[in-house]
Design a protein around this motif. Structure first.
Motif, mmCIF file in Angstrom:
data_model
loop_
_atom_site.group_PDB
_atom_site.id
_atom_site.type_symbol
_atom_site.label_atom_id
_atom_site.label_comp_id
_atom_site.label_asym_id
_atom_site.label_seq_id
_atom_site.Cartn_x
_atom_site.Cartn_y
_atom_site.Cartn_z
ATOM 1 N N MET A 42 0.845 -1.203 0.000
ATOM 2 C CA MET A 42 0.000 0.000 0.000
ATOM 3 C C MET A 42 0.876 1.248 0.000
ATOM 4 O O MET A 42 1.963 1.251 0.540
ATOM 5 C CB MET A 42 -0.920 -0.001 1.228
ATOM 6 N N ALA A 43 0.378 2.307 -0.617
ATOM 7 C CA ALA A 43 1.131 3.554 -0.669
ATOM 8 C C ALA A 43 1.383 4.088 0.723
ATOM 9 O O ALA A 43 0.518 4.030 1.584
ATOM 10 C CB ALA A 43 0.370 4.583 -1.503
ATOM 11 N N GLY A 44 2.582 4.609 0.914
ATOM 12 C CA GLY A 44 2.981 5.055 2.241
ATOM 13 C C GLY A 44 2.325 6.334 2.704
ATOM 14 O O GLY A 44 2.270 6.594 3.893
ATOM 15 N N HIS A 45 1.819 7.151 1.784
ATOM 16 C CA HIS A 45 1.304 8.462 2.183
ATOM 17 C C HIS A 45 0.180 8.338 3.207
ATOM 18 O O HIS A 45 0.242 8.910 4.280
ATOM 19 C CB HIS A 45 0.810 9.215 0.950
ATOM 20 N N SER A 46 -0.846 7.552 2.886
ATOM 21 C CA SER A 46 -1.978 7.445 3.813
ATOM 22 C C SER A 46 -1.609 6.634 5.041
ATOM 23 O O SER A 46 -2.029 6.945 6.149
ATOM 24 C CB SER A 46 -3.181 6.814 3.111
ATOM 25 N N VAL A 96 13.349 9.577 -1.704
ATOM 26 C CA VAL A 96 11.948 9.962 -1.525
ATOM 27 C C VAL A 96 11.803 11.477 -1.620
ATOM 28 O O VAL A 96 12.561 12.227 -1.004
ATOM 29 C CB VAL A 96 11.421 9.468 -0.159
ATOM 30 N N ALA A 97 10.835 11.933 -2.412
ATOM 31 C CA ALA A 97 10.575 13.366 -2.544
ATOM 32 C C ALA A 97 9.826 13.861 -1.313
ATOM 33 O O ALA A 97 8.876 13.223 -0.851
ATOM 34 C CB ALA A 97 9.757 13.633 -3.802
ATOM 35 N N THR A 129 2.827 9.500 -7.737
ATOM 36 C CA THR A 129 3.352 8.136 -7.680
ATOM 37 C C THR A 129 4.211 8.039 -6.429
ATOM 38 O O THR A 129 4.586 9.049 -5.839
ATOM 39 C CB THR A 129 4.209 7.797 -8.914
ATOM 40 N N ASN A 130 4.527 6.820 -6.023
ATOM 41 C CA ASN A 130 5.305 6.623 -4.799
ATOM 42 C C ASN A 130 6.627 5.916 -5.071
ATOM 43 O O ASN A 130 6.734 5.093 -5.985
ATOM 44 C CB ASN A 130 4.488 5.814 -3.787
ATOM 45 N N ASN A 164 6.568 11.077 -0.738
ATOM 46 C CA ASN A 164 5.971 10.148 -1.713
ATOM 47 C C ASN A 164 6.614 8.772 -1.647
ATOM 48 O O ASN A 164 7.188 8.274 -2.607
ATOM 49 C CB ASN A 164 6.083 10.718 -3.135
ATOM 50 N N PHE A 165 6.498 8.120 -0.500
ATOM 51 C CA PHE A 165 7.129 6.806 -0.357
ATOM 52 C C PHE A 165 6.102 5.682 -0.306
ATOM 53 O O PHE A 165 4.915 5.906 -0.079
ATOM 54 C CB PHE A 165 7.996 6.758 0.897
#
Length: 248
Positions: A1-5, A94-95, A204-205, A235-236
């Motif tokens: 799963m995307a790290g942001h959430s 990571v940005a 994107t991540n 964005n990881f």
């Protein structure tokens, strides 16, 4: 799963356990003061101030503190804060975007640069990573607001663009310019949100392993601890297993 959430939820839980409330209130008060100075000192006439006050209430900030922050803007005797955005790369490439409110740009820039450098990252020029993110509205409801299907239905009716639900709650995204309209419609359907704000959402991540992820979390923790820093976005992407280790 995307790290942001997932990162947001980890920090949400961590915040309840570890954060010093005075620091949280100080940052909320700073945003209220800046919002009040940017327009009318009445939340009903100033959308940014209304969001700031609602988010302060969601963190149980005392009414007196909120009113004091607004009066500080009206009196004109408080500090003048500049809104500053820093962009760069953290561990694992990571940005990262950092939003700050500061009364001393040199101090804040020096502190932020030092935190990036210590973590093995580096600050870039303005715009160096922002193109990897979308500016959107983010509305957060705790799990008690309803199940995923009910929240999804309400979000669609309200004009939202995306919903991410997990055991902690529901994160609803909408177009930046639709924040007010969508949040009002959701409040009618689900009640008052826990937070409503504009955020930078990654397009994107970047995948990171547990080691890089731990370094990244430490860097973001250090940024978040700085009094001038208001928000941090990254964005990881990490595996569920590695995420679970970091949130333990």
């Amino acid at each position: 799963m995307a790290g942001h959430s997932q990162f947001k939820n980890i920090m949400h839980r961590k915040g309840r356990q570890d954060a010093v409330r005075s620091k949280i209130f100080s940052k909320l008060a700073r945003e209220i003061t800046v919002a009040a100075k940017s327009g009318m000192p009445d939340p009903a006439m100033n959308p940014r101030l209304r969001l700031a006050v609602n988010n302060a209430k969601a963190q149980s900030m005392p009414k007196d503190n909120i009113e004091r922050a607004i009066k500080k803007a009206q009196g004109g005797d408080g500090e003048n804060y500049d809104e500053v955005r820093y962009e760069g790369y953290g561990p694992g490439g990571v940005a990262v975007i950092v939003e700050a409110l500061t009364d001393n740009r040199n101090r804040t820039a020096s502190n932020v640069r030092a935190i990036f450098s210590k973590a093995g990252g580096a600050l870039g020029e303005t715009g160096s990573v922002a193109f990897m993110f979308d500016r959107v509205g983010e509305i957060y409801y705790p799990a008690k607001a309803g199940d995923a299907d009910a929240v999804m239905e309400a979000a669609i009716e309200a004009g939202a663009e995306d919903v991410q639900s997990d055991e902690e709650g529901h994160t609803i995204y909408c177009a930046f310019e639709d924040i007010g309209e969508v949040s009002t419609a959701l409040e009618a359907a689900l009640g008052e949100a826990e937070s409503v704000k504009a955020v930078f959402k990654p397009q994107t991540n970047t995948p990171v392993d547990a080691d890089k992820g731990a370094s990244l979390m430490r860097m973001i923790d250090n940024l978040d601890d700085d009094d001038d820093v208001q928000n941090v976005y990254a964005n990881f992407e990490m595996s569920d297993e590695d995420m679970a280790k970091l949130s333990a």
